[in-house]
Scaffold this motif. Sequence first.
Motif, PDB file in Angstrom:
ATOM      1  N   ARG A  39       0.704  -1.327   0.247  1.00 23.19           N
ATOM      2  CA  ARG A  39       0.101   0.443  -0.076  1.00 23.19           C
ATOM      3  C   ARG A  39       1.099   1.518  -0.113  1.00 23.19           C
ATOM      4  O   ARG A  39       1.981   1.280   0.661  1.00 23.19           O
ATOM      5  CB  ARG A  39      -1.343   0.011   1.423  1.00 23.19           C
ATOM      6  CG  ARG A  39      -1.984  -0.738   1.226  1.00 23.19           C
ATOM      7  CD  ARG A  39      -2.611  -0.883  -0.027  1.00 23.19           C
ATOM      8  NE  ARG A  39      -3.859  -1.953   0.428  1.00 23.19           N
ATOM      9  CZ  ARG A  39      -4.687  -2.471  -0.438  1.00 23.19           C
ATOM     10  NH1 ARG A  39      -4.908  -1.573  -2.078  1.00 23.19           N
ATOM     11  NH2 ARG A  39      -5.777  -3.509  -0.227  1.00 23.19           N
ATOM     12  N   GLU A  51      -2.138   6.484   0.715  1.00 19.13           N
ATOM     13  CA  GLU A  51      -3.642   5.128   1.268  1.00 19.13           C
ATOM     14  C   GLU A  51      -3.223   4.395   3.521  1.00 19.13           C
ATOM     15  O   GLU A  51      -4.640   3.978   3.760  1.00 19.13           O
ATOM     16  CB  GLU A  51      -3.173   3.694   0.322  1.00 19.13           C
ATOM     17  CG  GLU A  51      -4.238   2.370   0.846  1.00 19.13           C
ATOM     18  CD  GLU A  51      -6.069   2.826   0.741  1.00 19.13           C
ATOM     19  OE1 GLU A  51      -6.559   1.820   1.487  1.00 19.13           O
ATOM     20  OE2 GLU A  51      -6.034   3.254  -0.248  1.00 19.13           O
ATOM     21  N   ARG A  76      -5.012   6.701   4.980  1.00 16.93           N
ATOM     22  CA  ARG A  76      -6.829   6.844   4.866  1.00 16.93           C
ATOM     23  C   ARG A  76      -6.738   5.382   5.898  1.00 16.93           C
ATOM     24  O   ARG A  76      -8.208   5.615   6.121  1.00 16.93           O
ATOM     25  CB  ARG A  76      -7.245   6.482   3.353  1.00 16.93           C
ATOM     26  CG  ARG A  76      -7.155   7.418   2.814  1.00 16.93           C
ATOM     27  CD  ARG A  76      -7.862   7.652   1.724  1.00 16.93           C
ATOM     28  NE  ARG A  76      -7.504   6.285  -0.055  1.00 16.93           N
ATOM     29  CZ  ARG A  76      -6.146   6.520  -0.483  1.00 16.93           C
ATOM     30  NH1 ARG A  76      -5.924   8.115  -0.477  1.00 16.93           N
ATOM     31  NH2 ARG A  76      -5.865   6.049  -1.393  1.00 16.93           N
ATOM     32  N   ARG A  77      -6.320   4.671   5.727  1.00 16.51           N
ATOM     33  CA  ARG A  77      -6.599   3.710   6.892  1.00 16.51           C
ATOM     34  C   ARG A  77      -6.567   3.653   8.308  1.00 16.51           C
ATOM     35  O   ARG A  77      -6.996   3.200   9.122  1.00 16.51           O
ATOM     36  CB  ARG A  77      -6.102   2.162   6.902  1.00 16.51           C
ATOM     37  CG  ARG A  77      -6.263   1.300   5.161  1.00 16.51           C
ATOM     38  CD  ARG A  77      -7.243   1.481   4.938  1.00 16.51           C
ATOM     39  NE  ARG A  77      -7.788   1.172   3.759  1.00 16.51           N
ATOM     40  CZ  ARG A  77      -7.749  -0.436   3.129  1.00 16.51           C
ATOM     41  NH1 ARG A  77      -7.318  -1.363   4.012  1.00 16.51           N
ATOM     42  NH2 ARG A  77      -8.181  -1.127   1.460  1.00 16.51           N
ATOM     43  N   HIS A  82       0.144  11.830   4.384  1.00 19.79           N
ATOM     44  CA  HIS A  82       0.632  10.886   4.135  1.00 19.79           C
ATOM     45  C   HIS A  82       2.262  11.563   4.186  1.00 19.79           C
ATOM     46  O   HIS A  82       3.396  10.203   5.248  1.00 19.79           O
ATOM     47  CB  HIS A  82       0.441  10.871   2.358  1.00 19.79           C
ATOM     48  CG  HIS A  82       1.401  11.694   2.197  1.00 19.79           C
ATOM     49  ND1 HIS A  82       1.392  12.835   1.267  1.00 19.79           N
ATOM     50  CD2 HIS A  82       3.177  12.513   1.448  1.00 19.79           C
ATOM     51  CE1 HIS A  82       1.906  13.668   0.580  1.00 19.79           C
ATOM     52  NE2 HIS A  82       2.833  13.518   0.581  1.00 19.79           N
TER      53      HIS A  82
END
Length: 467
Positions: A420, A424, A427-428, A434
């Motif tokens: 990932r 990404e 976001r999790r 980032h």
Amino acid sequence: MTEATWGTVKNELQKTLGRNNYTNWIEPLVLADLNGGVATFSVPTNFIGNWVQRNFGEEIKHHLSKAGSAVSRIEFVVPRGETTAMAAVTPAQSDPQAPADETPARKTVSSARAAARSESGLPGAPLDSRFTFDSFVVGKPNELAHAAAKRVAEGGPVTFNPLFLYGGVGLGKTHLMHAIAHELHTSRPDLNVVYLSAEQFMYRFVQALREKKMMDFKELFRAVDVLMVDDVQFIAGKDSTQEEFFHTFNALVDQQKQIIISADRAPGEIKDLEDRIKSRLQSGLVVDLHPTDYELRLGILQQKVDHYSQQYQGLELADGVLEFLALRISTNVRVLEGALTRLFAFASLVGREITLDLAQDCLADILRASDRKITIEEIQRKVSEHYNIRLSEMIGPRRVRTIARPRQVAMYLSKQMTSRSLPEIGRRFGGRDHTTVMHGVKRIEELKTQDHQIAEDLELLRRSLEA
């Protein structure tokens, strides 16, 4: 009942009990007699007979009856004077008689030592003849453990006590333990070496309690020269067994006797193990067998191929097959070796060359399991459990250190163990930017070189996720 029938029953027992149980407990049995519904087996030691009776007796009777032999009871006998390659390694000759001026205390020790060496009193488990130093493939992940094991196997003065070996499944702990016992049996037959699992130690202890033979138990174990206990994590939470193990440990260390221990994790990471035992286990040399790297796995496969080339003469192995297996099957050496065994057997049966296509078809299930993808959610759950925080806190807004540090660990592992991207991953973790993830990853990279605990946490979590 004929030997052929017993051979059939043994094959069935191997299927139902598994390879390890079969090798350790069923293979040593020799059918001696079948009369009046009683099957009598010859066994190397009383301990093996008692263990098989308690754990596998009903299973054996069931399979004997299925094979057409009506058996209502099974019995075990130890032939007089019989010697066997046991993990409790005994010298070729008995102890010389004690000198006339020997004190009563020394006589007691001599008697206990003689009892420990007698076949009927051995508490050990059978050794695997395949597990020697010659068959152990050395690479960077295990070179320190191998060197330490070799030093102990020399049987000289005790330099570190205990030697504690730990690592995940299939990395070579038990192999090294057996190799030490084999080497000592050859080079120092005068030493009384006992190898057994923690479960067997516990069973022996409980048996002594039940039969009111605790003094015999204490004398037996305190009379050994080298005590080897495999998978010590299994005594965690067993208070009485831990108490006796602690006293046995102290008695042997005080006598300058060598102790070798193995476990699936470092002493400090074994849950429900008493602090005083953890402290004792950490007082010697603690060595981690790291997960195998590509070069070591390839070396292991090449050694197995050398062995199989004699067994399966004329069988061709195409270029690139071993490299393919070493690359794809990375978590467990036992699985790796089992895959090669299956591949050779299959190719022999169908009469085909071992090619890459054949390997992919024959090992499809193993390769699929090895390709299991680790998810960010799985990492978050494991890290939350390890640090005892709620999963909702992991992805929530709180920034206190007790939550922020585990969150950074989870981010780091997500970056290392998944494909990932940083956005990404962010976001999790509750919609974080980032750059936050980048900062967290960088911070953990710095800490793992400075903080021993963080480094251990990362290693433990990684092994747990890959298992």
